[in-house]
Enzyme design. Structure first.
Site, PDB file in Angstrom:
ATOM      1  N   PRO A   1       0.522   5.814  -0.235  1.00  0.00           N
ATOM      2  CA  PRO A   1      -0.421   6.887   0.102  1.00  0.00           C
ATOM      3  C   PRO A   1      -1.501   7.122  -0.953  1.00  0.00           C
ATOM      4  CG  PRO A   1       1.794   7.549   0.713  1.00  0.00           C
ATOM      5  CD  PRO A   1       1.926   6.244  -0.017  1.00  0.00           C
TER       6      PRO A   1
ATOM      7  N   GLU B   1      -5.193 -14.511   2.254  1.00  0.00           N
ATOM      8  CA  GLU B   1      -5.203 -13.375   3.165  1.00  0.00           C
ATOM      9  C   GLU B   1      -6.634 -13.001   3.548  1.00  0.00           C
ATOM     10  OE1 GLU B   1      -3.820  -8.651   3.186  1.00  0.00           O
ATOM     11  OE2 GLU B   1      -2.978 -10.054   1.717  1.00  0.00           O
TER      12      GLU B   1
ATOM     13  N   THR C   1     -10.964  -3.347   0.502  1.00  0.00           N
ATOM     14  CA  THR C   1     -12.185  -2.914   1.188  1.00  0.00           C
ATOM     15  C   THR C   1     -13.358  -3.822   0.826  1.00  0.00           C
ATOM     16  OG1 THR C   1     -12.883  -1.438  -0.600  1.00  0.00           O
ATOM     17  CG2 THR C   1     -11.397  -0.508   1.085  1.00  0.00           C
ATOM     18  N   ASN C   2     -14.375  -3.811   1.658  1.00  0.00           N
ATOM     19  CA  ASN C   2     -15.540  -4.645   1.361  1.00  0.00           C
ATOM     20  C   ASN C   2     -16.270  -4.184   0.107  1.00  0.00           C
ATOM     21  OD1 ASN C   2     -14.891  -6.239   3.497  1.00  0.00           O
ATOM     22  ND2 ASN C   2     -16.800  -5.934   4.629  1.00  0.00           N
TER      23      ASN C   2
ATOM     24  N   THR D   1       0.809  -1.211   0.000  1.00  0.00           N
ATOM     25  CA  THR D   1       0.000   0.000   0.000  1.00  0.00           C
ATOM     26  C   THR D   1       0.848   1.269   0.000  1.00  0.00           C
ATOM     27  OG1 THR D   1      -1.718  -1.170   1.215  1.00  0.00           O
ATOM     28  CG2 THR D   1      -1.845   1.221   1.198  1.00  0.00           C
TER      29      THR D   1
ATOM     30  N   ARG E   1     -23.897  -9.187  35.812  1.00  0.00           N
ATOM     31  CA  ARG E   1     -24.389  -7.820  36.031  1.00  0.00           C
ATOM     32  C   ARG E   1     -25.843  -7.823  36.490  1.00  0.00           C
ATOM     33  NH1 ARG E   1     -23.212  -2.598  37.295  1.00  0.00           N
ATOM     34  NH2 ARG E   1     -24.465  -1.114  36.097  1.00  0.00           N
TER      35      ARG E   1
END
Length: 384
Positions: A129, A247, A370-371, A127, A273
């Site tokens: 910028p 991955e 990304t999705n 990756t 709780r």
């Protein structure tokens, strides 16, 4: 639902690794989170128990071909213990396969024994910028030197996991013009991070994954021997595409592991709780929310478990992996959000594991593609 992909060996490994986490990680983890990385000594401890040698041939000190299910066990146990081993998963689960797939015999003899012993910490620098998920836009260059014995790297990368602790970094760089399809002209190099001209920049301050060492890096006239070119010059885009399904499967499996941990934490907390004189778990809303979470996880886990079997027979396609990553990371986001809500105000306090799970999981819908990119991959498979 009962899972059928684990056998007695996996169960024994699970017990061993659970004990290792209690002894070596749990008490140290807050310090590692604060400093932003695990020390290299931790990788050597992982090497001592053999988990850095998965899939490395025995002649190089590794365990030989290893079921991906062992990596799943590691991720599941880490999530349940309230820790993260993202740096290890990146080194051994994501980067090491590039060496196993592409390194020639001379390179394997140099690098694989170090990996097997946990002496090498691996990183991959893709990756930049201005690139993000668009790897074809990589601008870092590797120019062949006039004397013909090395390449010269120049450029910068960002969001690089393991950057400050890595001993070896696989760098994607442009060695030629892209051509009409934009994907040509990219090559992979294995960089010794002690090489002059390589610099680790600022450590990025993330909202989650504080333990994960994520930095900017730069290359200024970095000389890389021709013998450290990985694979064939100009073929990097194809190589990256081949490894990305594994991955993305790891991210899908991680989504299931963190969702399971969130459900366990929420179930425990709501039984302890007290509200209006009775446990939060006794309210119908709590029961229904947890039931929804369990059902969502069961469906996603079945998808991942099937994908793991496909991966182990080299049948996991890019579309399969995209479906898994999309579905399981979105599921994890929904489930962890609901489990945090069941904690009330304490869910927002970092001393509770659910808060860290919430912050850590958000990036799973971004990294590894990304999705939205996952949806594009899936949609293309529908074209006729």
């Amino acid at each position: 639902m009962k899972r059928t992909i684990f056998d007695d060996q996996h169960d024994a490994f699970r017990e061993m690794f659970r004990s290792f986490l209690r002894k070596e990680v749990v008490s140290e983890f807050p310090k590692w989170e604060e400093q932003g990385y695990a020390p290299r000594e931790f990788f050597r401890k992982l090497g001592d128990i053999g988990v850095t040698g998965f899939d490395i041939p025995e002649q190089y000190g590794g365990a030989g071909p290893t079921s991906y299910r062992y990596l799943m066990v590691i991720g599941e146990e880490a999530a349940l213990a309230g820790v993260s081993l993202g740096n290890y998963q990146a080194s051994s689960g994501i980067v090491l396969p590039y060496l196993l797939m592409l390194a020639n015999e001379e390179q394997r003899a140099r690098w694989l024994p170090l990996c097997a012993r946990g002496e090498a910490v691996l990183s991959v620098a893709m990756t930049e910028p201005g690139t993000g998920s668009d790897l074809a836009a990589i601008r870092t260059t590797a120019t062949f030197s006039p004397d013909g014995d090395h390449y010269v790297l120049n450029g910068a990368k960002t969001f690089i996991t393991n950057a400050s602790q890595a001993t070896h970094m696989i760098v994607a760089a442009r060695t030629g013009e892209p051509g009409a399809d934009r994907r040509g002209g990219l090559s992979l190099f294995v960089l010794d991070t002690t090489t002059p001209g390589f610099e680790v920049g600022r450590r990025l301050d993330k909202i989650g994954l504080k333990f994960s060492d994520t930095c900017e890096v730069s290359f200024t006239d970095v000389r890389v021997p021709v013998g450290d070119l990985l694979g064939t010059e100009g073929a990097a885009f194809d190589y990256l595409g081949r490894n990305l399904p594994r991955e993305r499967l790891a991210m899908a499996a991680g989504g299931c592991a963190t969702a399971a941990a969130a459900i366990a934490h929420a179930n425990s907390y709501t039984h302890e709780r007290q509200v209006f004189g009775k446990p939060v778990a006794s309210f119908q809303n709590t029961k229904f929310v947890l039931a929804e979470c369990v059902a969502e996880l069961a469906a996603a886990q079945a998808l991942v478990d099937h994908a793991v079997l496909l991966e182990e027979t080299s049948e996991l396609s890019a579309v399969d992996a995209a479906i898994c990553k999309l579905h399981c990371t979105e599921m994890a986001g929904r489930v962890i959000d609901k489990c945090l809500q069941l904690h009330g105000g304490y869910g927002y306090i970092l001393e509770y594991p659910i808060a860290r799970l919430y912050a850590d999981t958000r990036v799973s819908r971004i990294y590894g593609g990304t999705n939205e990119v996952m949806k594009t991959i899936i949609a293309k498979s529908l074209s006729r």
